[in-house]
Motif scaffolding. Structure first.
Motif, PDB file in Angstrom:
ATOM      1  N   LEU A 149      37.007  36.455  49.721  1.00  0.00           N
ATOM      2  CA  LEU A 149      38.160  36.747  50.630  1.00  0.00           C
ATOM      3  C   LEU A 149      37.360  37.130  51.843  1.00  0.00           C
ATOM      4  O   LEU A 149      37.695  36.629  53.158  1.00  0.00           O
ATOM      5  N   LEU A 150      36.657  38.279  51.828  1.00  0.00           N
ATOM      6  CA  LEU A 150      35.773  38.914  52.734  1.00  0.00           C
ATOM      7  C   LEU A 150      34.840  37.931  53.371  1.00  0.00           C
ATOM      8  O   LEU A 150      34.520  37.799  54.770  1.00  0.00           O
ATOM      9  N   LEU A 151      34.245  37.083  52.648  1.00  0.00           N
ATOM     10  CA  LEU A 151      33.389  35.886  53.146  1.00  0.00           C
ATOM     11  C   LEU A 151      34.175  34.832  53.954  1.00  0.00           C
ATOM     12  O   LEU A 151      33.705  34.628  55.004  1.00  0.00           O
ATOM     13  N   LEU A 152      35.517  34.447  53.897  1.00  0.00           N
ATOM     14  CA  LEU A 152      36.318  33.750  54.344  1.00  0.00           C
ATOM     15  C   LEU A 152      36.876  34.310  55.715  1.00  0.00           C
ATOM     16  O   LEU A 152      36.819  33.799  56.864  1.00  0.00           O
ATOM     17  N   LYS A 159      42.335  36.301  58.121  1.00  0.00           N
ATOM     18  CA  LYS A 159      42.163  37.785  58.454  1.00  0.00           C
ATOM     19  C   LYS A 159      42.836  38.593  57.473  1.00  0.00           C
ATOM     20  O   LYS A 159      44.078  38.178  57.082  1.00  0.00           O
ATOM     21  N   LEU A 160      42.156  39.529  56.798  1.00  0.00           N
ATOM     22  CA  LEU A 160      42.915  40.625  55.863  1.00  0.00           C
ATOM     23  C   LEU A 160      43.427  41.644  56.482  1.00  0.00           C
ATOM     24  O   LEU A 160      43.146  41.998  57.411  1.00  0.00           O
ATOM     25  N   LYS A 161      44.229  42.332  55.516  1.00  0.00           N
ATOM     26  CA  LYS A 161      44.967  43.833  56.112  1.00  0.00           C
ATOM     27  C   LYS A 161      43.773  44.655  56.450  1.00  0.00           C
ATOM     28  O   LYS A 161      42.770  44.640  55.594  1.00  0.00           O
ATOM     29  N   LYS A 162      43.818  45.458  57.350  1.00  0.00           N
ATOM     30  CA  LYS A 162      42.949  46.621  57.676  1.00  0.00           C
ATOM     31  C   LYS A 162      42.722  47.530  56.697  1.00  0.00           C
ATOM     32  O   LYS A 162      43.480  48.042  55.992  1.00  0.00           O
ATOM     33  N   GLY A 163      41.242  47.617  56.216  1.00  0.00           N
ATOM     34  CA  GLY A 163      40.959  48.597  55.155  1.00  0.00           C
ATOM     35  C   GLY A 163      40.922  48.226  53.802  1.00  0.00           C
ATOM     36  O   GLY A 163      40.512  49.107  52.962  1.00  0.00           O
ATOM     37  N   THR A 169      43.022  40.921  47.842  1.00  0.00           N
ATOM     38  CA  THR A 169      43.643  39.734  47.354  1.00  0.00           C
ATOM     39  C   THR A 169      44.406  38.846  48.249  1.00  0.00           C
ATOM     40  O   THR A 169      44.315  39.156  49.415  1.00  0.00           O
ATOM     41  N   LYS A 170      44.749  37.742  47.645  1.00  0.00           N
ATOM     42  CA  LYS A 170      45.347  36.746  48.481  1.00  0.00           C
ATOM     43  C   LYS A 170      46.467  37.008  49.232  1.00  0.00           C
ATOM     44  O   LYS A 170      46.951  36.879  50.533  1.00  0.00           O
ATOM     45  N   ASP A 171      47.297  38.332  48.540  1.00  0.00           N
ATOM     46  CA  ASP A 171      48.398  38.781  49.258  1.00  0.00           C
ATOM     47  C   ASP A 171      48.139  39.564  50.656  1.00  0.00           C
ATOM     48  O   ASP A 171      48.912  40.022  51.256  1.00  0.00           O
ATOM     49  N   ASP A 172      46.724  40.132  50.487  1.00  0.00           N
ATOM     50  CA  ASP A 172      46.302  40.571  51.699  1.00  0.00           C
ATOM     51  C   ASP A 172      46.151  40.062  53.036  1.00  0.00           C
ATOM     52  O   ASP A 172      45.551  40.470  53.970  1.00  0.00           O
ATOM     53  N   ILE A 173      46.190  38.564  52.889  1.00  0.00           N
ATOM     54  CA  ILE A 173      45.860  37.641  54.174  1.00  0.00           C
ATOM     55  C   ILE A 173      47.069  37.980  54.876  1.00  0.00           C
ATOM     56  O   ILE A 173      48.176  37.479  54.768  1.00  0.00           O
ATOM     57  N   ILE A 222      27.375  25.706  53.276  1.00  0.00           N
ATOM     58  CA  ILE A 222      27.590  25.963  54.829  1.00  0.00           C
ATOM     59  C   ILE A 222      27.941  27.196  55.373  1.00  0.00           C
ATOM     60  O   ILE A 222      28.112  27.429  56.469  1.00  0.00           O
ATOM     61  N   ALA A 223      28.072  28.241  54.383  1.00  0.00           N
ATOM     62  CA  ALA A 223      28.123  29.587  54.800  1.00  0.00           C
ATOM     63  C   ALA A 223      27.502  30.480  53.604  1.00  0.00           C
ATOM     64  O   ALA A 223      27.687  29.895  52.397  1.00  0.00           O
ATOM     65  N   LEU A 224      26.923  31.485  53.789  1.00  0.00           N
ATOM     66  CA  LEU A 224      26.392  32.501  52.906  1.00  0.00           C
ATOM     67  C   LEU A 224      26.759  33.923  53.053  1.00  0.00           C
ATOM     68  O   LEU A 224      26.530  34.344  54.352  1.00  0.00           O
ATOM     69  N   GLU A 225      27.276  34.323  52.032  1.00  0.00           N
ATOM     70  CA  GLU A 225      27.347  35.826  52.067  1.00  0.00           C
ATOM     71  C   GLU A 225      26.175  36.492  52.692  1.00  0.00           C
ATOM     72  O   GLU A 225      24.955  36.260  52.344  1.00  0.00           O
ATOM     73  N   SER A 226      26.339  37.802  53.299  1.00  0.00           N
ATOM     74  CA  SER A 226      25.204  38.356  54.000  1.00  0.00           C
ATOM     75  C   SER A 226      24.424  39.202  52.887  1.00  0.00           C
ATOM     76  O   SER A 226      25.101  39.472  51.938  1.00  0.00           O
ATOM     77  N   SER A 227      23.263  39.443  53.139  1.00  0.00           N
ATOM     78  CA  SER A 227      22.178  40.016  52.135  1.00  0.00           C
ATOM     79  C   SER A 227      22.673  41.231  51.964  1.00  0.00           C
ATOM     80  O   SER A 227      21.899  41.918  50.961  1.00  0.00           O
ATOM     81  N   ASP A 228      23.248  41.994  52.616  1.00  0.00           N
ATOM     82  CA  ASP A 228      23.494  43.390  52.688  1.00  0.00           C
ATOM     83  C   ASP A 228      24.772  43.814  51.725  1.00  0.00           C
ATOM     84  O   ASP A 228      25.269  44.895  51.768  1.00  0.00           O
ATOM     85  N   SER A 229      24.948  42.908  50.966  1.00  0.00           N
ATOM     86  CA  SER A 229      26.260  42.966  50.093  1.00  0.00           C
ATOM     87  C   SER A 229      25.915  43.869  49.080  1.00  0.00           C
ATOM     88  O   SER A 229      24.810  44.135  48.573  1.00  0.00           O
TER      89      SER A 229
END
Length: 278
Positions: A149-152, A159-163, A169-173, A222-229
């Protein structure tokens, strides 16, 4: 007297030779006898990395046996039962969930590498091309979903709830401008096949499964999570074995420059080694 002296000297020689023979056997045994270490791992990249480490460990007195597992549940069961000495496949969030669910008494022996999750599509070359109402398919793994979800969100699709961070979860969208439909009821091991079958508009796949299916994350995603995960893949043991010398040698070798160079060269950024001091 001469006869007695000869007997004494003969006996002394026998004892000397026996002593030398015993010491030689002991020294030889200490050099030749290897400590057996049985480690469970996902086939790619974990088992491949262990195979590279195997001859190095042998020189250090460790006989490494690699047991391959195709799923994320069995390796912890095998570790808890004593069938294996350690496993190498999981991240800390997943480990915590497993410990809570099954009551495992495990410990982290070391962090080895990160596998950035990728977004793949048979239909679109860019996330910007995704149409309104597009269907995105992802894992049903509770530990994977927050990072997906953070990658999306990082890609600007939601956009997710702040913090909420890595508890999302999907409920935080809170914003979904393209009205994207997220289907998250798939086993992570099935996602590569789903992608290859052209299902959905985009599929999020764990790197180990992507590599196992012959995909090249740096090229095909077409998109990749950043390496500092923070989702490092771990060597996990039963808590009583945390200070086991053989396990420590295993971690030292896997964190060595030789293995880090191997990871960088073989996986070309799809798998990123973790620095030992992290």
């Amino acid at each position: 007297m001469k006869k007695l002296t000869a007997i004494v000297l003969g006996l002394a020689l026998v004892f000397t030779l026996a002593a030398c023979g015993n010491n030689g056997g002991k020294d030889s045994g200490s050099k030749d006898k290897l400590t057996k270490l049985k480690v469970g791992a996902s086939p790619v990249p974990h088992a491949e990395i262990l195979e590279k480490a195997k001859p190095i460990l042998k020189k250090k007195g460790i006989d490494l046996e690699i047991v391959k597992f195709q799923d994320y549940v069995t390796p912890n069961k095998a570790l808890a039962s004593g069938e294996i000495d350690a496993n190498y496949f999981q991240t800390l969030p997943y480990l915590k969930l497993q410990e809570k669910k099954f009551g495992y008494d495990f410990a982290v022996a070391g962090k080895i590498h990160i596998e950035p999750i990728g977004i793949y599509s048979k239909k679109y070359k860019s996330l910007k091309d995704l149409p309104k109402g597009a269907t995105i398919i992802m894992s049903n793994s509770v530990s994977d979903q927050p990072r997906m979800l953070l990658l999306l969100q990082e890609a600007g699709l939601i956009k997710l709830k702040k913090g909420v961070g890595y508890n999302a979860t999907k409920d935080d969208i809170v914003k979904n401008p393209k009205h994207i439909k997220i289907k998250d009821d798939y086993d992570p091991g099935m996602l590569s096949r789903i992608y290859k079958n052209g299902e959905g508009d985009a599929v999020l796949i764990n790197t180990n499964y992507a590599l196992d299916a012959g995909l090249k994350p740096k090229k095909d995603a077409i998109a990749l999570e950043s390496s500092d995960s923070p989702y490092a893949n771990l060597i996990v043991v039963n808590k009583k074995d945390k200070d086991n010398k053989a396990v420590k040698k295993l971690v030292d070798v896997l964190q060595s420059k030789e293995i880090q160079d191997f990871i960088n060269k073989k996986y070309k950024g799809a798998v990123v080694p973790v620095k030992p001091n992290k």
